[in-house]
Design a protein around this motif. Structure first.
Motif, PDB file in Angstrom:
ATOM      1  N   GLU A  37      60.886 -14.516 -32.514  1.00 30.84           N
ATOM      2  CA  GLU A  37      59.600 -15.175 -32.303  1.00 30.84           C
ATOM      3  C   GLU A  37      58.463 -14.161 -32.220  1.00 30.84           C
ATOM      4  N   LYS A  38      58.743 -13.008 -31.597  1.00 31.02           N
ATOM      5  CA  LYS A  38      57.712 -11.975 -31.520  1.00 31.02           C
ATOM      6  C   LYS A  38      57.322 -11.480 -32.907  1.00 31.02           C
ATOM      7  N   ARG A  39      58.351 -11.306 -33.759  1.00 23.17           N
ATOM      8  CA  ARG A  39      58.039 -10.870 -35.114  1.00 23.17           C
ATOM      9  C   ARG A  39      57.237 -11.927 -35.863  1.00 23.17           C
ATOM     10  N   MET A  40      57.578 -13.190 -35.612  1.00 21.09           N
ATOM     11  CA  MET A  40      56.829 -14.266 -36.251  1.00 21.09           C
ATOM     12  C   MET A  40      55.386 -14.299 -35.763  1.00 21.09           C
ATOM     13  N   LEU A  41      55.194 -14.136 -34.450  1.00 17.80           N
ATOM     14  CA  LEU A  41      53.837 -14.138 -33.911  1.00 17.80           C
ATOM     15  C   LEU A  41      53.043 -12.944 -34.422  1.00 17.80           C
ATOM     16  N   GLN A  42      53.729 -11.814 -34.545  1.00 16.56           N
ATOM     17  CA  GLN A  42      53.031 -10.631 -35.056  1.00 16.56           C
ATOM     18  C   GLN A  42      52.656 -10.799 -36.525  1.00 16.56           C
ATOM     19  N   ALA A  43      53.353 -11.722 -37.217  1.00 17.66           N
ATOM     20  CA  ALA A  43      53.050 -11.957 -38.627  1.00 17.66           C
ATOM     21  C   ALA A  43      51.982 -13.037 -38.826  1.00 17.66           C
ATOM     22  N   VAL A  44      51.494 -13.635 -37.728  1.00 11.25           N
ATOM     23  CA  VAL A  44      50.476 -14.677 -37.837  1.00 11.25           C
ATOM     24  C   VAL A  44      49.194 -14.093 -38.422  1.00 11.25           C
ATOM     25  N   LYS A  45      48.690 -14.764 -39.489  1.00 12.37           N
ATOM     26  CA  LYS A  45      47.460 -14.340 -40.134  1.00 12.37           C
ATOM     27  C   LYS A  45      46.570 -15.556 -40.336  1.00 12.37           C
ATOM     28  N   PHE A  46      45.366 -15.301 -40.819  1.00 10.61           N
ATOM     29  CA  PHE A  46      44.491 -16.408 -41.154  1.00 10.61           C
ATOM     30  C   PHE A  46      45.095 -17.199 -42.312  1.00 10.61           C
ATOM     31  N   LEU A  47      44.909 -18.545 -42.271  1.00 13.20           N
ATOM     32  CA  LEU A  47      45.463 -19.384 -43.326  1.00 13.20           C
ATOM     33  C   LEU A  47      44.844 -19.018 -44.672  1.00 13.20           C
ATOM     34  N   PRO A  48      45.663 -18.797 -45.681  1.00 11.00           N
ATOM     35  CA  PRO A  48      45.105 -18.467 -46.993  1.00 11.00           C
ATOM     36  C   PRO A  48      44.513 -19.705 -47.665  1.00 11.00           C
ATOM     37  N   VAL A  49      43.547 -19.506 -48.530  1.00 10.72           N
ATOM     38  CA  VAL A  49      42.972 -20.607 -49.295  1.00 10.72           C
ATOM     39  C   VAL A  49      43.995 -21.072 -50.324  1.00 10.72           C
ATOM     40  N   PRO A  50      44.339 -22.359 -50.340  1.00  5.33           N
ATOM     41  CA  PRO A  50      45.341 -22.836 -51.306  1.00  5.33           C
ATOM     42  C   PRO A  50      44.877 -22.605 -52.743  1.00  5.33           C
ATOM     43  N   LYS A  51      45.817 -22.361 -53.611  1.00  7.31           N
ATOM     44  CA  LYS A  51      45.501 -22.218 -55.023  1.00  7.31           C
ATOM     45  C   LYS A  51      45.201 -23.588 -55.634  1.00  7.31           C
ATOM     46  N   ALA A  52      44.570 -23.570 -56.775  1.00 13.93           N
ATOM     47  CA  ALA A  52      44.227 -24.822 -57.451  1.00 13.93           C
ATOM     48  C   ALA A  52      45.483 -25.461 -58.040  1.00 13.93           C
ATOM     49  N   PRO A  53      45.689 -26.757 -57.840  1.00 13.59           N
ATOM     50  CA  PRO A  53      46.837 -27.425 -58.459  1.00 13.59           C
ATOM     51  C   PRO A  53      46.696 -27.433 -59.984  1.00 13.59           C
ATOM     52  N   GLU A  54      47.806 -27.724 -60.650  1.00 10.72           N
ATOM     53  CA  GLU A  54      47.825 -27.849 -62.098  1.00 10.72           C
ATOM     54  C   GLU A  54      48.238 -29.275 -62.453  1.00 10.72           C
ATOM     55  N   ILE A  55      47.354 -29.986 -63.145  1.00  7.47           N
ATOM     56  CA  ILE A  55      47.636 -31.374 -63.516  1.00  7.47           C
ATOM     57  C   ILE A  55      48.574 -31.392 -64.719  1.00  7.47           C
ATOM     58  N   ASP A  56      49.644 -32.175 -64.603  1.00  6.12           N
ATOM     59  CA  ASP A  56      50.625 -32.321 -65.684  1.00  6.12           C
ATOM     60  C   ASP A  56      50.170 -33.478 -66.585  1.00  6.12           C
ATOM     61  N   VAL A  57      49.440 -33.138 -67.630  1.00  2.05           N
ATOM     62  CA  VAL A  57      48.850 -34.165 -68.500  1.00  2.05           C
ATOM     63  C   VAL A  57      49.944 -35.014 -69.144  1.00  2.05           C
ATOM     64  N   ALA A  58      51.065 -34.400 -69.505  1.00  2.00           N
ATOM     65  CA  ALA A  58      52.143 -35.145 -70.164  1.00  2.00           C
ATOM     66  C   ALA A  58      52.727 -36.222 -69.259  1.00  2.00           C
ATOM     67  N   ALA A  59      52.651 -36.022 -67.946  1.00  2.00           N
ATOM     68  CA  ALA A  59      53.211 -36.994 -66.999  1.00  2.00           C
ATOM     69  C   ALA A  59      52.190 -38.037 -66.566  1.00  2.00           C
ATOM     70  N   CYS A  60      50.945 -37.890 -66.972  1.00  2.00           N
ATOM     71  CA  CYS A  60      49.913 -38.863 -66.615  1.00  2.00           C
ATOM     72  C   CYS A  60      50.066 -40.111 -67.492  1.00  2.00           C
ATOM     73  N   LEU A  61      49.780 -41.259 -66.908  1.00  2.00           N
ATOM     74  CA  LEU A  61      49.983 -42.535 -67.603  1.00  2.00           C
ATOM     75  C   LEU A  61      48.788 -43.446 -67.377  1.00  2.00           C
ATOM     76  N   VAL A  62      48.310 -44.044 -68.467  1.00  2.00           N
ATOM     77  CA  VAL A  62      47.232 -45.036 -68.397  1.00  2.00           C
ATOM     78  C   VAL A  62      47.787 -46.342 -68.945  1.00  2.00           C
ATOM     79  N   ALA A  63      47.906 -47.359 -68.094  1.00  2.00           N
ATOM     80  CA  ALA A  63      48.453 -48.648 -68.506  1.00  2.00           C
ATOM     81  C   ALA A  63      48.082 -49.708 -67.483  1.00  2.00           C
ATOM     82  N   ASP A  64      47.844 -50.930 -67.978  1.00  2.12           N
ATOM     83  CA  ASP A  64      47.571 -52.086 -67.110  1.00  2.12           C
ATOM     84  C   ASP A  64      46.421 -51.819 -66.149  1.00  2.12           C
ATOM     85  N   ASN A  65      45.372 -51.142 -66.646  1.00  2.00           N
ATOM     86  CA  ASN A  65      44.200 -50.813 -65.836  1.00  2.00           C
ATOM     87  C   ASN A  65      44.573 -50.013 -64.590  1.00  2.00           C
ATOM     88  N   CYS A  66      45.612 -49.211 -64.735  1.00  5.23           N
ATOM     89  CA  CYS A  66      46.023 -48.270 -63.696  1.00  5.23           C
ATOM     90  C   CYS A  66      46.141 -46.881 -64.318  1.00  5.23           C
TER      91      CYS A  66
END
Length: 492
Positions: free
Chosen positions: A151-180
């Protein structure tokens, strides 16, 4: 003039510098405020950690105390048992010694045999012989020790939260149908600190990257826990939809993903009030029977004609709408009709109609561009419709070229209209169950306009709808139908 331009440019530049200085000062102030807020939040987080540790320490100390009490109680019980056994043994020893001290045979004979037997039995079964002389519990408390090295090692490793990276949209898995629209995305790398995702979308008529000007504002869906989301119940009144996603952890939101543009093609039209009968009150997608509308509007129109030296609007073909209608007059007589303002010239299209419960009579269908002002839907060879009559008794029929076919099925609350212009097919469905009501098959030779005829009541038209998947699935079986509609089919 050159000097004036230079001076003007310099003045503008000075204004820009002043604005930039103000922005920098404002940014410095915001940095100080946000830093103070960050320190306060840091204090709160560490106070929370201290509180958790203090609570854990109290709980573990209480466990140790309970273990101490249990062991002491077990040892005290064993101690009491030993004390009672020792006391009993001493009494027996004293009795035995007294008996052994009798040296006179006469006195020894005077002791009854039963007493000797009792003494012998008591001494033999004395509790001291059954007593275990080993402590029931150990005095060791090493099993209650803790090791916080990890636990001490874990606490010593505590840092500021990093900014999340941008997600990647999977266009091939996107679906447009029935007004959804179903959109899927993934993170470029595993990040266990992601708390949720934010999805933003907006309608657009431009293909490709979003534009800054002339665009609608972004709509937001927050706190999405999965990496997929379905937007449902949309009205597709634009050609495309822009979508983007950002990841958020507990403290900060990351950059948005690269936006994607999905096509949301659907048939969109409004009711053309300039075509409607004077007894119809027409709004964008709603038409209502108005028995007094004709008289009132005829009076107004008469006054306008008297006070105007210009040609009648009915005869003018200069306006875009009048040109699109080919100079068509309003419907008149008993043709209580209104048309859509957008023609079907190709492709497959779908729209729905809902009638008010008190509606006495109405028709839903299509017609070529220029019907006569007295023509009624289904009574000409250039119009097709289904007709519902709720006057006295309910009748449900399909009409074309002044021929009617009775439909022996319940009238649905909503009617779906499917038009396959190129395939020469016009079908009507129960919009809720997608059950087929009737199909016309023909060859359309001119553009079609949606048509609606109503008497006593109101109709609501819903556009911007895609052809439902259920309707597409039914087309194969529907194309196999034959004689049931042959009497109304027409090769135009």
């Amino acid at each position: 003039e050159t000097l004036q331009r230079i001076v003007s440019t310099l003045v503008n530049k000075n204004d820009e510098i002043h604005n930039f200085i103000d922005m920098l000062n404002h940014t410095i102030s915001n940095v100080q405020i946000n830093s103070s807020n960050a320190i306060s939040e840091l204090d709160e987080e560490f106070d929370g950690l201290y509180s958790v540790l203090h609570e854990m320490k109290g709980s573990m100390a209480n466990t140790i105390q309970q273990e101490e009490a249990r062991k002491i109680q077990a040892l005290q019980d064993q101690l009491s048992q030993c004390s009672r056994a020792l006391e009993s043994s001493e009494e027996l020893l004293e009795l035995a010694v007294q008996s052994l001290d009798i040296k006179n045979p006469v006195e020894l004979l005077e002791v009854e045999n039963t007493d000797w037997m009792c003494v012998r039995q008591v001494v033999t079964v004395a509790s001291a012989f059954r007593l275990s002389l080993k402590p029931k519990v150990s005095d060791s408390m090493t099993h209650m020790m803790v090791d916080f090295a990890l636990e001490k090692r874990m606490l010593q490793a505590v840092k500021f939260l990093p900014v999340p990276k941008a997600p990647e949209i999977d266009v091939a898995a996107c679906l447009v149908a029935d007004n959804c629209i179903t959109i899927s995305w993934r993170m470029p790398e595993e990040d266990s600190r992601i708390d949720h995702f934010v999805l933003e979308y907006r309608k657009t008529n431009f293909d490709g990257l979003p534009r800054l000007k002339g665009e609608q504002h972004w709509e937001l869906v927050d706190y999405i826990k999965a990496t997929q989301y379905t937007l449902s119940g949309l009205k597709f009144d634009t050609k495309y939809m822009n979508l983007r996603v950002q990841a958020c952890n507990k403290a900060v939101a990351g950059e948005y993903s690269d936006p994607v543009t999905l096509e949301t093609k659907a048939f969109v039209f409004s009711l053309d009030s300039t075509s409607s009968h004077l007894n119809l009150k027409v709004e964008d997608t709603y038409v209502e029977w108005d028995p007094t509308g004709g008289k009132g509007q005829e009076k107004i129109k008469g006054k306008e004609n008297k006070n105007s030296n210009t040609a009648s609007p009915k005869r003018s073909t200069n306006s875009p709408r009048a040109s699109a209608r080919g100079g068509r007059d309003r419907f008149a007589g008993e043709s209580y009709t209104v048309l859509g303002d957008t023609a079907v010239e190709s492709g497959q299209h779908y729209w729905e109609v809902r009638a008010q419960k008190d509606c006495k009579s109405y028709s839903v269908g299509v017609t070529y561009r220029n019907p006569g002002k007295f023509d009624q839907l289904g009574k000409t060879n250039s119009s097709w419709c289904i007709h519902i009559n709720n006057w006295l008794q309910t009748t449900f029929s399909a009409k074309h070229n002044n021929k009617a076919k009775t439909l022996d099925i319940p009238v649905p609350d909503r009617i779906g209209v499917y038009c396959d212009f190129d395939g020469g097919q016009l079908s009507f469905y129960n919009a809720s169950s997608k059950a087929l009501l009737h199909t016309f098959r023909t060859k359309f030779t001119q553009p079609l306009l949606p048509g609606f005829m109503i008497w006593c009541g109101g109709l609501t038209v819903t556009t911007g709808l895609q052809v439902p998947s259920a309707v597409k699935t039914l087309q194969k079986s529907e194309n196999g139908l034959g004689g049931s509609t042959s009497s109304l089919n027409n090769v135009a």
